[in-house]
Write an enzyme that holds these catalytic residues in place. Structure first.
Site, PDB file in Angstrom:
ATOM      1  N   THR A  32       0.920  -0.806  -0.219  1.00 44.62           N
ATOM      2  CA  THR A  32      -0.184   0.278  -0.066  1.00 44.62           C
ATOM      3  C   THR A  32       0.924   1.369  -0.235  1.00 44.62           C
ATOM      4  O   THR A  32       1.846   1.216   1.127  1.00 44.62           O
ATOM      5  CB  THR A  32      -0.941  -0.464   1.256  1.00 44.62           C
ATOM      6  OG1 THR A  32      -1.746  -1.022   1.020  1.00 44.62           O
ATOM      7  CG2 THR A  32      -1.544   1.204   1.120  1.00 44.62           C
ATOM      8  N   GLY A  33       0.264   1.703  -0.771  1.00 49.24           N
ATOM      9  CA  GLY A  33       1.037   3.659  -0.535  1.00 49.24           C
ATOM     10  C   GLY A  33       1.821   4.055  -2.395  1.00 49.24           C
ATOM     11  O   GLY A  33       1.223   3.542  -3.514  1.00 49.24           O
ATOM     12  N   SER A  34       2.277   5.682  -2.158  1.00 49.33           N
ATOM     13  CA  SER A  34       1.931   5.660  -3.538  1.00 49.33           C
ATOM     14  C   SER A  34       2.460   5.899  -4.667  1.00 49.33           C
ATOM     15  O   SER A  34       2.993   4.915  -5.569  1.00 49.33           O
ATOM     16  CB  SER A  34       2.920   7.296  -3.358  1.00 49.33           C
ATOM     17  OG  SER A  34       4.066   7.554  -2.341  1.00 49.33           O
ATOM     18  N   ASP A  88       8.188   4.068   4.784  1.00 53.09           N
ATOM     19  CA  ASP A  88       8.519   5.201   5.904  1.00 53.09           C
ATOM     20  C   ASP A  88      10.075   5.080   5.793  1.00 53.09           C
ATOM     21  O   ASP A  88      10.802   6.286   5.809  1.00 53.09           O
ATOM     22  CB  ASP A  88       8.014   4.951   6.529  1.00 53.09           C
ATOM     23  CG  ASP A  88       6.103   5.294   6.016  1.00 53.09           C
ATOM     24  OD1 ASP A  88       5.282   5.539   5.558  1.00 53.09           O
ATOM     25  OD2 ASP A  88       5.640   4.129   6.271  1.00 53.09           O
ATOM     26  N   LYS A  98       7.659   0.814   8.604  1.00 53.76           N
ATOM     27  CA  LYS A  98       6.270   1.020   7.744  1.00 53.76           C
ATOM     28  C   LYS A  98       4.344   1.079   8.147  1.00 53.76           C
ATOM     29  O   LYS A  98       4.623   1.018   9.784  1.00 53.76           O
ATOM     30  CB  LYS A  98       6.434  -0.435   6.580  1.00 53.76           C
ATOM     31  CG  LYS A  98       7.169  -0.904   6.142  1.00 53.76           C
ATOM     32  CD  LYS A  98       7.691  -1.769   4.958  1.00 53.76           C
ATOM     33  CE  LYS A  98       5.936  -2.056   5.226  1.00 53.76           C
ATOM     34  NZ  LYS A  98       5.271  -0.995   4.269  1.00 53.76           N
ATOM     35  N   GLY A 100       3.092   4.111   7.750  1.00 54.13           N
ATOM     36  CA  GLY A 100       2.186   5.300   7.454  1.00 54.13           C
ATOM     37  C   GLY A 100       1.195   5.657   6.801  1.00 54.13           C
ATOM     38  O   GLY A 100       0.288   6.865   7.189  1.00 54.13           O
ATOM     39  N   GLY A 101       0.759   4.834   5.344  1.00 51.11           N
ATOM     40  CA  GLY A 101      -1.021   4.641   5.298  1.00 51.11           C
ATOM     41  C   GLY A 101      -1.601   4.208   6.115  1.00 51.11           C
ATOM     42  O   GLY A 101      -3.245   3.713   5.478  1.00 51.11           O
ATOM     43  N   GLU A 107      -0.313  -5.291   5.789  1.00 54.82           N
ATOM     44  CA  GLU A 107       1.239  -6.095   5.046  1.00 54.82           C
ATOM     45  C   GLU A 107       2.529  -6.834   5.991  1.00 54.82           C
ATOM     46  O   GLU A 107       3.032  -7.190   5.139  1.00 54.82           O
ATOM     47  CB  GLU A 107       1.862  -3.893   5.071  1.00 54.82           C
ATOM     48  CG  GLU A 107       0.805  -3.290   4.384  1.00 54.82           C
ATOM     49  CD  GLU A 107       1.218  -1.773   4.160  1.00 54.82           C
ATOM     50  OE1 GLU A 107       1.525  -0.789   3.451  1.00 54.82           O
ATOM     51  OE2 GLU A 107       2.140  -1.661   5.064  1.00 54.82           O
ATOM     52  N   LYS A 125      14.404   7.690   1.997  1.00 55.42           N
ATOM     53  CA  LYS A 125      13.107   6.883   3.084  1.00 55.42           C
ATOM     54  C   LYS A 125      14.591   5.940   3.646  1.00 55.42           C
ATOM     55  O   LYS A 125      14.376   5.234   4.147  1.00 55.42           O
ATOM     56  CB  LYS A 125      12.281   6.012   2.486  1.00 55.42           C
ATOM     57  CG  LYS A 125      11.154   6.536   1.428  1.00 55.42           C
ATOM     58  CD  LYS A 125      10.761   7.375   2.363  1.00 55.42           C
ATOM     59  CE  LYS A 125       9.487   8.176   2.299  1.00 55.42           C
ATOM     60  NZ  LYS A 125       8.440   7.505   1.350  1.00 55.42           N
TER      61      LYS A 125
END
Length: 229
Positions: A32-34, A88, A98, A100-101, A107, A125
């Site tokens: 998950t994440g950008s 992160d 990890k 942040g989301g 995960e 990071k």
């Protein structure tokens, strides 16, 4: 170079790395994440053939389904060859922070179930010591006051992430004041032993196996075997 371009670079490097391992029967674990979103978009653009994917969050599931990639539940598959995700924070031992989301629990489960964990990050990071980024901890709602008290006794400064409910229906506490995390494995265990904690965002007991770090048009590759040698 912008951070988005750096993220796209490491997503490209990760895809190039795993392409020889993929075939029509492959089920990927996807985080998950950008940065992970860019990886999914890249897979879709290149029409990569997969049997499907296991998503670590509802948001990732929706993006995969948007691109007509079949999504499986983890209990529907025997095992996962590969898990792709961002972080992160990451260090030279390939230990991570990890969450942040807010998807750290799923995960961590998908990472644990995967034979190989490939992490993709930009150079911001990559750190010498974990812990400067506030450490996410997922907690059972009724335990938030107790867990916060226990964390304060450990020297941390916990803050409830307002307005956030995880996919599991729990709350997130972000903890400052633990930097530097000198013994990630020990702290991961100690935090998980607090009653009411579902899990915390340290990925040291199950670190990444390989990390791609993008910086100034270049991507560096680190593996756990090299990191430990």
């Amino acid at each position: 170079m912008s951070q988005n371009k750096l993220k796209a670079l490491c997503a490209r490097a990760a895809l190039d790395y795993i392409l020889p391992k993929l075939h029509g029967r492959t089920i990927l674990g996807i985080g998950t994440g950008s940065t992970t979103n860019l990886f999914i978009e890249l897979m879709a653009q290149e029409k990569i053939r997969l049997k499907g994917a296991v998503a670590s969050s509802i948001a990732t599931k929706k993006l995969l389904e948007k691109h007509e990639i079949k999504v499986f539940k983890l209990d529907e598959v025997d095992s996962l060859e590969l898990y792709i995700d961002g972080a992160d924070e990451s260090n030279s031992s390939l230990e991570l922070v990890k969450g942040g989301g807010g998807a750290l629990t799923q995960e961590k489960i998908v990472a644990a179930a995967s034979k190989e964990f490939v992490c993709i990050v930009d150079h911001t990071k990559w750190v010498s010591n974990l812990g400067e980024f506030p450490l996410p901890i997922e907690v059972i709602p009724t335990s938030i006051k107790y867990v916060s008290k226990e964390i304060k006794e450990m020297g941390g400064d916990p803050e409830h992430r307002k307005g956030v409910i995880t996919d599991n229906g729990n709350l997130i506490i972000d903890v400052k004041g633990l930097y530097p995390i000198s013994k990630p494995k020990s702290l991961e265990k100690d935090l998980n032993n607090i009653a009411g904690v579902v899990t915390n965002g340290i990925f040291a007991l199950r670190p990444a196996d390989k990390i791609f770090v993008a910086s100034n048009s270049e991507v560096s590759e680190y593996s756990r075997s090299l990191a430990s040698s």
